[in-house]
Design an enzyme around this catalytic site. Structure first.
Site, PDB file in Angstrom:
ATOM      1  N   LYS A 121       0.840  -1.200   0.000  1.00 54.60           N
ATOM      2  CA  LYS A 121       0.000   0.000   0.000  1.00 54.60           C
ATOM      3  C   LYS A 121       0.877   1.252   0.000  1.00 54.60           C
ATOM      4  CE  LYS A 121      -3.972   1.920   2.589  1.00 54.60           C
ATOM      5  NZ  LYS A 121      -4.873   1.694   3.729  1.00 54.60           N
TER       6      LYS A 121
ATOM      7  N   SER B  65      -9.768   1.446   2.765  1.00 55.99           N
ATOM      8  CA  SER B  65      -8.957   2.263   1.897  1.00 55.99           C
ATOM      9  C   SER B  65      -7.859   1.486   1.160  1.00 55.99           C
ATOM     10  CB  SER B  65      -8.304   3.386   2.705  1.00 55.99           C
ATOM     11  OG  SER B  65      -7.418   2.851   3.668  1.00 55.99           O
TER      12      SER B  65
ATOM     13  N   SER C 236      -9.809  -0.862   6.996  1.00 55.56           N
ATOM     14  CA  SER C 236      -9.291  -0.690   5.638  1.00 55.56           C
ATOM     15  C   SER C 236      -8.649  -1.903   5.000  1.00 55.56           C
ATOM     16  CB  SER C 236      -8.297   0.460   5.603  1.00 55.56           C
ATOM     17  OG  SER C 236      -9.006   1.660   5.499  1.00 55.56           O
TER      18      SER C 236
HETATM   19  N1  GLN Z   1     -13.050   3.760   6.372  1.00 53.09           N
HETATM   20  C1  GLN Z   1     -12.435   4.106   7.610  1.00 53.09           C
HETATM   21  C2  GLN Z   1     -12.051   5.555   7.598  1.00 53.09           C
HETATM   22  O1  GLN Z   1     -12.268   6.178   6.626  1.00 53.09           O
HETATM   23  C3  GLN Z   1     -11.255   3.239   7.876  1.00 53.09           C
HETATM   24  C4  GLN Z   1     -10.040   3.648   7.153  1.00 53.09           C
HETATM   25  C5  GLN Z   1      -8.845   2.812   7.468  1.00 53.09           C
HETATM   26  O2  GLN Z   1      -8.949   1.759   8.094  1.00 53.09           O
HETATM   27  N2  GLN Z   1      -7.687   3.322   7.086  1.00 53.09           N
HETATM   28  O3  GLN Z   1     -11.551   6.094   8.531  1.00 53.09           O
END
Ligand code: GLN
Length: 487
Positions: free
Chosen positions: A80, A155, A179
Site C-alpha cells: 500500500k 482504503s 481498511s
Molecule cells: N473507512 C475508515 C475511515 O475512513 C477506515 C479507514 C482505514 O482503516 N484506514 O476512517
C-alpha cells in the site's frame, strides 16, 4: 502458465525452491498480467518492475547455488502506498506527497526484503487511508475485479484488487477502522488485522496512530498466517510495538473448532445490514456449528456508539498527524513565494489535500478545540474504554465473536460519494476491533447477487491463533462459490 498466478504463496514458494519455476519467470508473468488488466483495474500507483526483476534474479541465484533463502522466496508482494519504501515514491494517494520518495524502508518492508519477497509495486488507496472505497485517490479510483462498475472497498482497495485480479500473490494494507478487512471482503479475499502493537508501524504514514496496524491481504488463510509471521515482531523504533515473542501462526492452520464458543452480538446485524449479507454470514456460523463449535446470540450495547466514537477519535488524531504537511519541510509546495508563513501554509494545504482529507482535519480540529474537547473527544475516549471493557467481559464466555465484515455488498462507484455519512456507515462493523485493539479477520464465506460476502471473527488480544483456526476451518469446509472475475 497463468495458473501459476492463481497459486497461493505457500505452494508457489515450494515450486520456486524446487526450481520447477524460476522467480524471474513468475515475476515476469505478474507484470504480463499487470500489463493486461491494469488499465481496467487500476490497482497500482507505482510499479517497480526493474527492482523486482533484479530481486527475483538474486533469489534464483541463491537457490541455484544452494544458499538459504527466506520464507517468502521470490513471492510478489504489492505494498500500500502509505508504507515507506526506500527510493520508491510513497504518495498516500495525495497531491501533498505526490513526489515524496522516502529515504528509508518501513520495518515491515525491511522484513519482507529480508525474507526474499519481491515488491512489485505500490498500490492505490483512499487519500491518507481515509475512506472505504478507494475513490478518494488523487490518482483516480480502483475497480472491483468481480464487477468493474463497483468499488473494491477501501482504503486498501488497490492492494485487494491487485491480489484478486492475480497481479500480485500477496499484499500489505493498513487497517485503521477496517481498511484491510473491508476490501478483503469486497474482493473475496482474506484480511487479517493483528492485535495493536504486534506489527511495527515504523514507516507507516500516520492517519490515526492509536488505531492502525499494517495488515496482510491474501487469497487464503494460510497465506495470511505466513505473511503475518513475517511482518510481526518487536521493533524498538515504534514505541507502541509489543514484544510478544516470535509469531508462528502457520502452526495453527488446523481444521478444528470443536468446543469453540462463538458469541454473535446482535448489534452487528442491526439496521442497515443487507438481508442477503446476514443470511450468508449466518450460514457460515451454522457451518461452524456443524463442525463442533457453538454459538450464542448476545447484546453488547456499547457497540451502538462505536462508529461515532471512532470518527471522533480518528479525525482528532488525523488533524494532529496531518499538521506536519505545511509545504515547507517536505511534500507538495506551491511555487509562489513572497507570502508570509501562515498564508503560504494555508495555500499549500488548501491545494495539496483533497476534499475528504480537509473535511476530516476540520472535524478533528473542532473535536479537539477548547470548549468542545470534553463534549466530543473525551466522551469518545470514554466510550472506547467502555467498549474495550464490554468486549473483555464477553471474551470470558466466548473464544470468538462473529459478525459480517461489511453490512452491505460492494457498491457502485460514486454511489456513496454524495453523502460522506453514508460512506462512514460502511465501517460500522469493523471499527470495533480497532477501538479495542483486538485482532480481527475477514474471510470469504459465500456470495450474493454474484458479489462476495465476508464473515468477520474477533478474538482477545494476541489470540490471532483462534482467528486462524476458525477461519481456516471455515475455508476448508465451505463449498466454494462460483464467483467469476470480470477481467
Ligand atoms: N473507512 C475508515 C475511515 O475512513 C477506515 C479507514 C482505514 O482503516 N484506514 O476512517
Amino acid at each position: 502458465m497463468s495458473d501459476l498466478l492463481e497459486l497461493p504463496a505457500s505452494r508457489l514458494i515450494s515450486k520456486i525452491r524446487a526450481q520447477e519455476v524460476s522467480a524471474e519467470e513468475y515475476i515476469s508473468k505478474c507484470y504480463e498480467r499487470i500489463e493486461k488488466v491494469e488499465k481496467r483495474i487500476h490497482a497500482f500507483i507505482t510499479l517497480t518492475e526493474k527492482m523486482a526483476l533484479e530481486k527475483a534474479r538474486e533469489v534464483d541465484a541463491k537457490i541455484r547455488s544452494n544458499r538459504s533463502v527466506g520464507s517468502l522466496a521470490g513471492i510478489a508482494v504489492a505494498v500500500k502506498d502509505n508504507i515507506c519504501t526506500l527510493g520508491v515514491r510513497t504518495t498516500c494517494a495525495s497531491k501533498m506527497l505526490e513526489s515524496f520518495t522516502p529515504p528509508y524502508d518501513a520495518t515491515v518492508v525491511e522484513r519482507l526484503k529480508s525474507q526474499d519477497a519481491v515488491i512489485i509495486g505500490k498500490t492505490n488507496m483512499d487519500e491518507f487511508a481515509m475512506g472505504s472505497s478507494t475513490e478518494h485517490s488523487r490518482f483516480g479510483p480502483t475497480r472491483n475485479p468481480y464487477d468493474l462498475s463497483r468499488v473494491p472497498g477501501g482504503s486498501s482497495g488497490g492492494s485487494a484488487a491487485a491480489v484478486a485480479s492475480l497481479e500480485a500473490t500477496l499484499a500489505l494494507g493498513s487497517d485503521t477502522g477496517g481498511s484491510v478487512r473491508c476490501p478483503a471482503s469486497f474482493c473475496n479475499l482474506v484480511g487479517l488485522k493483528p492485535t495493536y502493537g504486534l506489527v511495527s508501524r515504523y514507516g507507516l504514514i500516520a492517519y490515526a496512530n492509536s488505531l492502525e496496524q499494517i495488515s496482510p491481504i491474501t487469497k487464503c488463510v494460510a497465506d495470511a498466517a505466513l505473511l503475518t509471521d513475517v511482518i510481526a515482531g518487536h521493533d524498538n523504533r515504534d514505541s507502541t510495538s509489543i514484544d510478544a515473542g516470535r509469531s508462528s501462526l502457520s502452526r495453527h492452520l488446523v481444521e478444528n473448532v470443536a468446543g469453540m464458543r462463538i458469541g454473535v452480538p446482535q448489534e452487528f446485524f442491526g439496521r442497515g445490514t443487507d438481508r442477503d449479507v446476514s443470511k450468508v454470514v449466518w450460514k457460515a456460523i451454522t457451518k461452524l456449528e456443524e463442525l463442533g463449535a457453538s454459538h450464542t446470540e448476545i447484546k453488547l450495547e456499547c457497540l451502538d456508539y462505536a462508529l461515532a466514537s471512532y470518527y471522533i477519535i480518528a479525525t482528532s488524531e488525523a488533524s494532529s498527524n496531518l499538521a506536519r504537511y505545511d509545504g515547507l519541510r517536505y511534500g507538495f509546495r506551491l511555487e509562489d513565494d513572497g507570502y508570509d508563513w501562515s498564508t503560504a501554509f494555508s495555500r499549500n494545504r488548501r491545494s495539496g489535500f483533497g476534499a475528504e482529507v480537509k473535511r476530516r482535519i476540520m472535524l478533528g480540529t473542532f473535536a479537539l478545540s477548547a470548549g468542545y474537547y470534553d463534549e466530543y473527544y473525551l466522551k469518545a475516549q470514554r466510550v472506547r474504554t467502555l467498549i474495550r471493557q464490554e468486549l473483555e467481559k464477553a471474551f470470558k464466555s466466548f473464544e470468538l465473536l462473529a459478525a459480517p465484515t461489511m453490512p452491505i455488498l460492494p457498491f457502485r462507484l460514486k454511489e456513496k460519494l454524495r453523502d460522506p455519512l453514508e460512506m462512514y456507515m460502511c465501517d460500522v462493523d469493523t471499527v470495533v476491533a480497532n477501538l479495542a485493539g483486538i485482532p480481527a479477520i475477514s474471510v470469504p464465506c459465500g456470495s450474493s447477487r454474484g458479489l462476495p460476502v465476508g464473515i468477520q471473527f474477533m478474538a482477545p488480544v494476541f489470540r490471532e491463533d483462534l482467528l486462524i483456526r476458525a477461519a481456516y476451518t471455515l475455508e476448508q469446509n465451505l463449498v466454494q462459490t462460483s464467483l467469476k472475475l470480470k477481467i
